[in-house]
Motif scaffolding. Structure first.
Motif, PDB file in Angstrom:
ATOM      1  N   SER A  79       0.826  -1.211   0.000  1.00 42.46           N
ATOM      2  CA  SER A  79       0.000   0.000   0.000  1.00 42.46           C
ATOM      3  C   SER A  79       0.860   1.260   0.000  1.00 42.46           C
ATOM      4  O   SER A  79       0.394   2.326  -0.405  1.00 42.46           O
ATOM      5  N   ARG A  92       4.189   3.341  -4.374  1.00 40.61           N
ATOM      6  CA  ARG A  92       3.575   4.183  -5.390  1.00 40.61           C
ATOM      7  C   ARG A  92       4.673   4.727  -6.291  1.00 40.61           C
ATOM      8  O   ARG A  92       5.857   4.547  -6.037  1.00 40.61           O
ATOM      9  N   GLN A  93       4.284   5.378  -7.352  1.00 45.69           N
ATOM     10  CA  GLN A  93       5.261   5.912  -8.284  1.00 45.69           C
ATOM     11  C   GLN A  93       6.100   6.982  -7.590  1.00 45.69           C
ATOM     12  O   GLN A  93       5.576   7.985  -7.109  1.00 45.69           O
TER      13      GLN A  93
END
Length: 281
Positions: A120, A123-124
């Motif tokens: 979670s 991310r990028q």
């Protein structure tokens, strides 16, 4: 006194005698018991070091308790070796029970995250690190040679910040450097790099200093990292494991490494040794 109301030591005394029980404790204390296992009948079996030789013993724990031993002592149901087997088994069983009953202990600073929680946070990345080695990499089979690196933090805005020791600690412990750079803005690998440097490096003006042993451990978080330079040369830490070999080349034997079936000489290689092995390049 009924045997079921006796203590463990009292029951052992009735089966082997006080003198044999004392000898059994002495055998365990001096490490004479070499190994314990269950035989095909489910009885405890063990081997003891006796002088320059060895003897074998089996002990039954399903009923009243008796032993069959090479020592030949049949004055009691249990000889000193059988008593030592049962005492060792009881100590191991108690430790196992305590481990099952006690909740696991965790280091207070450890972040316990399962795969879903870790994913979670993936991310990028919008910020990144650049690491430069100002000097030559240490050729250090000894841990006492010091080494320093220069870290630059590139923010999404295009600004750059010094990755000095203070900023590494602030970024790791507070999860934020300033309004432009947060820890989560970096890739997961770069977050691990920040963590390692915040915990294990020392301040050296604007640089980060480590001894060569710590620097070797640092390489484990640099595997595959693309922005590690010495001058204009890119340094890639490869994930392949190398095996030491001897290479015969033009009639000469020299040390080398075997990587994915290819052999490389290492007579001029740089070696950085650490607790988890060494890096050669």
């Amino acid at each position: 006194m009924a045997e079921k109301h006796m203590s463990f030591e009292e029951r052992m005394t009735t089966r082997c005698g006080a003198e044999a029980l004392a000898e059994a404790k002495h055998l365990l204390k001096k490490g004479a018991l070499l190994g314990v296992w269950r035989d095909s009948n489910g009885r405890l079996a063990g081997r003891f070091r006796v002088g320059d030789g060895m003897l074998s013993c089996t002990a039954d724990t399903s009923g009243d308790g008796f032993s069959v031993c090479d020592c030949g002592d049949d004055s009691h149901p249990l000889c000193q070796h059988g008593a030592a087997l049962i005492m060792y088994h009881g100590a191991v069983a108690q430790r196992r029970r305590l481990m099952q009953e006690s909740p696991p202990e965790y280091y207070g600073g450890l972040r316990r995250e399962d795969f879903a929680q870790l994913a979670s946070r993936c991310r990028q990345p919008i910020a990144w690190l650049e690491i430069e080695a100002p000097g030559a990499l240490p050729h250090a089979p000894t841990k006492w040679e010091d080494f320093s690196i220069q870290v630059t933090i590139h923010a999404a805005s295009g600004r750059t910040y010094s990755g000095n020791h203070s900023n590494m600690q602030r970024l790791f412990y507070d999860h934020i450097l300033n309004a432009a750079v947060k820890l989560e803005d970096l890739s997961l690998q770069e977050q691990q790099i920040v963590r390692f440097l915040a915990v294990n490096s020392e301040a050296a003006t604007s640089r980060l200093a480590m001894n060569s042993e710590t620097f070797s451990e640092f390489f484990h978080v640099l595997v595959g990292f693309q922005r590690f330079y010495r001058g204009t040369r890119q340094i890639i830490v490869r994930r392949e494991t190398a095996a030491p070999v001897m290479i015969l080349n033009r009639g000469k034997v020299m040390p080398g490494l075997l990587v994915d079936g290819a052999a490389f000489p290492v007579s001029q290689a740089t070696i950085i040794a650490g607790k988890g092995g060494c890096w050669i390049g």
